[in-house]
Design a protein around this motif. Structure first.
Motif, PDB file in Angstrom:
ATOM      1  N   HIS A 249       0.832  -1.198   0.000  1.00  0.00           N
ATOM      2  CA  HIS A 249       0.000   0.000   0.000  1.00  0.00           C
ATOM      3  C   HIS A 249       0.873   1.257   0.000  1.00  0.00           C
ATOM      4  O   HIS A 249       1.799   1.389   0.801  1.00  0.00           O
ATOM      5  N   LYS A 250       0.493   2.131  -0.866  1.00  0.00           N
ATOM      6  CA  LYS A 250       1.250   3.382  -0.943  1.00  0.00           C
ATOM      7  C   LYS A 250       1.038   4.249   0.294  1.00  0.00           C
ATOM      8  O   LYS A 250       1.825   5.156   0.557  1.00  0.00           O
ATOM      9  N   CYS A 251      -0.008   3.961   0.996  1.00  0.00           N
ATOM     10  CA  CYS A 251      -0.288   4.806   2.155  1.00  0.00           C
ATOM     11  C   CYS A 251       0.714   4.566   3.288  1.00  0.00           C
ATOM     12  O   CYS A 251       0.811   5.382   4.203  1.00  0.00           O
ATOM     13  N   PHE A 252       1.411   3.512   3.205  1.00  0.00           N
ATOM     14  CA  PHE A 252       2.444   3.258   4.211  1.00  0.00           C
ATOM     15  C   PHE A 252       3.799   3.647   3.634  1.00  0.00           C
ATOM     16  O   PHE A 252       4.251   3.116   2.622  1.00  0.00           O
ATOM     17  N   VAL A 253       4.377   4.575   4.315  1.00  0.00           N
ATOM     18  CA  VAL A 253       5.620   5.158   3.832  1.00  0.00           C
ATOM     19  C   VAL A 253       6.749   4.731   4.769  1.00  0.00           C
ATOM     20  O   VAL A 253       6.659   4.894   5.992  1.00  0.00           O
ATOM     21  N   ARG A 254       7.723   4.210   4.184  1.00  0.00           N
ATOM     22  CA  ARG A 254       8.901   3.821   4.954  1.00  0.00           C
ATOM     23  C   ARG A 254       9.861   4.987   5.008  1.00  0.00           C
ATOM     24  O   ARG A 254      10.215   5.565   3.969  1.00  0.00           O
ATOM     25  N   VAL A 255      10.243   5.307   6.189  1.00  0.00           N
ATOM     26  CA  VAL A 255      11.122   6.455   6.385  1.00  0.00           C
ATOM     27  C   VAL A 255      12.391   5.974   7.059  1.00  0.00           C
ATOM     28  O   VAL A 255      12.351   5.345   8.119  1.00  0.00           O
ATOM     29  N   GLU A 256      13.460   6.275   6.443  1.00  0.00           N
ATOM     30  CA  GLU A 256      14.743   5.902   7.022  1.00  0.00           C
ATOM     31  C   GLU A 256      15.028   6.779   8.221  1.00  0.00           C
ATOM     32  O   GLU A 256      14.864   7.991   8.178  1.00  0.00           O
TER      33      GLU A 256
END
Length: 622
Positions: free
Chosen positions: A472-479
């Motif tokens: 899902h694009k709504c979940f964004v992985r942030v480093e």
DNA sequence: GTTATTGTAAACAAGC
DNA sequence: CGCTTGTTTACAATAA
């Protein structure tokens, strides 16, 4: 084509063998043994269904029905003829509601006002059976009504706060006072009115109290009743441990005290334990009468448990209001193993290696879905009993946050799959944290912490979580400095959601026809709030929806409301969507002291949340 | 019947 | 090497 394959086909060849076994155990509660698409094989829903039908053995009552001047209605018919579900299909919600209320009122009137019913010597009174029938019908009606309310909730039209569901049932203890119960026992003892029902339902008490206490589920769905949780708990609450501990005490017996038999309605004097045992084996052997009495006792216990749950809730509200901390744990309604979600979420949001809470250990806490479930959970929970795909996903008016707020204790204890999609749950987990971000492992911990269901089959659902996060694009992985965290792009999440009620005139029309304006207004506002606010719903919304005219809402919803206050009040929603956490906020454990009071009572019984941070003994399935 | 959504399973890679 | 994390593909079930 689908019918031709009784089992869920697994594309993977070799792996499907071992996994299917595990899968079978996992899905057993949902699909049952009868195959897909058979609601009757879904234990939890059937349990409720049977609560509404089987407990009171209406078929046997049917024969005695002429004694009761109750208008003929489908509700009084045998469940073999019309099940409550069928009845709900036949009747519109308001019709059903009115019908139930009407019959309940009539029966109450009959039971409470008929002087003959108060005959202190019911053994000789021909109307004794009648009263039993009344009370069983009462139970049936009230359970039906409760189920109906749950149904309304499932439709997202009614917001039922904790305790609300117990209100109708609570009228019963008032109508059936203890003396009546005692009288009831004597009636059962004198006659065997429920003989047929027992045979019919196949109640088997041969295995002593373990079966008897979970008979409601056992008769409906043996798989789930015999399917212990990873920690060895039964999915049904079992006071067995109490009784067994009594029985283990030499020289005493739970049914023997003060020189007399404490079997309900017996009171036979016994000089010593030996005589009592002899009396017990002769007078209270396994027969129809004893099983009937046992059944009634189960109902009594169930009512009392519901009453206790409500009173406990009231106590919590009172203490919360007075800013007091509960002075003593609540061993019964509050399993000690439970953890405050809010507290734990705070304490574990960033600091590893904590996180995974203990699963409920069978040694300390019997699970209590009955106690909390029917009275608290909204009926969307019932979706888990149906086909797997019936997830709520907040499409229809049941905001996950409010649902969880109301029922999180239930989900925490009961091995019931939450009726939400993985995406919804992940989002909820992330949004519950002050930083709106979680590592994958923290998401895992949230799942296991919040839902007993996710304390097993970890490989499956964790894979699903990862899959959803990536998909899902709504979940964004942030480093992050310390790794990667997952955040929610609320805009994307809202985009992927289907249109709300505002865009579905048909749905609105149906709701108008099916319910009063109040419920519609409530759900409408709830949907609006859910769709409008990216974060948790405000308590105002909850109160507004709860204040709908259809269902009374008193102070009983304080727990859920306060909890939402905690969720929102202590941590006001941030306007910016993502704030990458640069360093873990480790000293947040005490940042929400109110949560100790506001979430449910078991928090206070937990001396330290970190005591529960060991690895779960998951994958217990063989 | 088609499409979208969702759940499940699995393969694979990268990093520790 | 094993585990975790993350991505991707495939498939089935379901609802719209």
């Amino acid at each position: 084509l689908r019918e031709s394959s009784p089992q869920r086909t697994s594309p993977a060849g070799p792996a499907s063998g071992c996994c299917s076994g595990e899968l079978e155990g996992q899905r057993c509660p949902e699909e049952g043994g009868g195959g897909r698409g058979q609601p009757s094989s879904c234990p939890p829903c059937c349990f409720l269904l049977q609560q509404a039908t089987g407990l009171s053995s209406p078929s046997s009552n049917e024969g005695k029905q002429p004694a009761v001047q109750v208008p003929v209605s489908v509700a009084m018919m045998s469940p073999q003829m019309i099940t409550p579900q069928q009845m709900q299909q036949i009747l519109s919600p308001p019709q059903l509601q009115a019908l139930l209320q009407q019959q309940q009122a009539i029966m109450l009137q009959q039971v409470t006002l008929d002087p003959a019913e108060l005959d202190p010597f019911p053994l000789e009174h021909p109307l004794g059976n009648k009263q039993l029938a009344f009370q069983q019908q009462l139970l049936q009606m009230q359970q039906l009504q409760q189920q109906h309310l749950l149904n309304l909730q499932r439709q997202g039209l009614v917001s039922l706060p904790p305790g609300q569901g117990t209100v109708p049932l609570q009228t019963l203890p008032q109508a059936v006072c203890p003396s009546d119960l005692q009288q009831l026992w004597k009636e059962v003892t004198a006659a065997q009115p429920v003989e047929d029902s027992i045979k019919q339902e196949g109640l088997d008490l041969t295995t002593n109290t373990s079966n008897s206490t979970s008979f409601s589920a056992a008769k409906v769905s043996p798989p789930i009743s015999h399917h212990p949780l990873p920690n060895g708990q039964s999915t049904m609450h079992t006071p067995r441990r109490d009784s067994s501990s009594h029985e283990e005490t030499p020289g005493s017996h739970p049914l023997y005290g003060h020189g007399e038999c404490k079997w309900p309605g017996c009171e036979t004097l016994c000089e010593d334990l030996g005589q009592f045992v002899k009396h017990l084996n002769t007078e209270h052997a396994l027969d129809d009468r004893s099983t009937a009495q046992c059944r009634v006792q189960m109902q009594v216990v169930q009512q009392l448990e519901i009453q206790l749950a409500k009173e406990s809730e009231r106590l919590q509200a009172m203490m919360a209001h007075l800013h007091m901390r509960p002075s003593e744990p609540k061993p019964f309604s509050q399993p000690l193993n439970l953890v405050s979600s809010a507290t734990l979420s705070k304490s574990t949001s960033d600091t590893f290696p904590d996180g995974l809470p203990h699963p409920p250990t069978s040694a300390t806490a019997p699970i209590t879905p009955l106690r909390q479930g029917p009275s608290v959970i909204s009926s969307s929970t019932l979706h888990n009993m149906g086909p797997i795909r019936r997830r709520n996903s907040e499409k229809f008016c049941t905001p996950i946050s409010s649902e969880l707020a109301q029922n999180h204790e239930f989900y925490k204890n009961a091995d019931v799959r939450p009726p939400f999609t993985y995406a919804s749950l992940i989002r909820q987990a992330i949004l519950e944290t002050p930083d709106r971000q979680l590592t994958l492992n923290e998401i895992y911990n949230w799942f296991t912490r919040m839902f007993a269901y996710f304390r097993r089959n970890t490989a499956t659902w964790k894979n699903a979580v990862r899959h959803n996060l990536s998909l899902h694009k709504c979940f964004v992985r942030v480093e992050n400095v310390k790794g990667a965290v997952w955040t929610v792009d609320e805009h994307e999440y809202q985009k992927r959601r289907p249109p709300k009620m505002t865009g579905s005139p048909t749905l609105v029309k149906n709701m108008i026809s099916g319910l009063g304006y109040g419920a519609l207004n409530a759900s409408y506002q709830a949907a609006l709030a859910e769709s409008s606010f990216p974060l948790l719903n405000s308590p105002t919304m909850i109160n507004t929806s709860s204040a709908s005219g259809m269902l009374h809402v008193g102070h009983d919803d304080v727990s859920s409301t306060v909890e939402q206050v905690n969720s929102n009040g202590s941590f006001p929603p941030r306007s910016h969507p993502v704030h990458v956490k640069e360093e873990p906020a480790e000293a947040e454990d005490d940042s929400r002291p109110v949560s100790l009071m506001a979430t449910t009572n078991q928090n206070v019984t937990i001396p330290d949340d970190r005591d529960l941070e060991e690895e779960l003994p998951v994958e217990d399935l063989s």
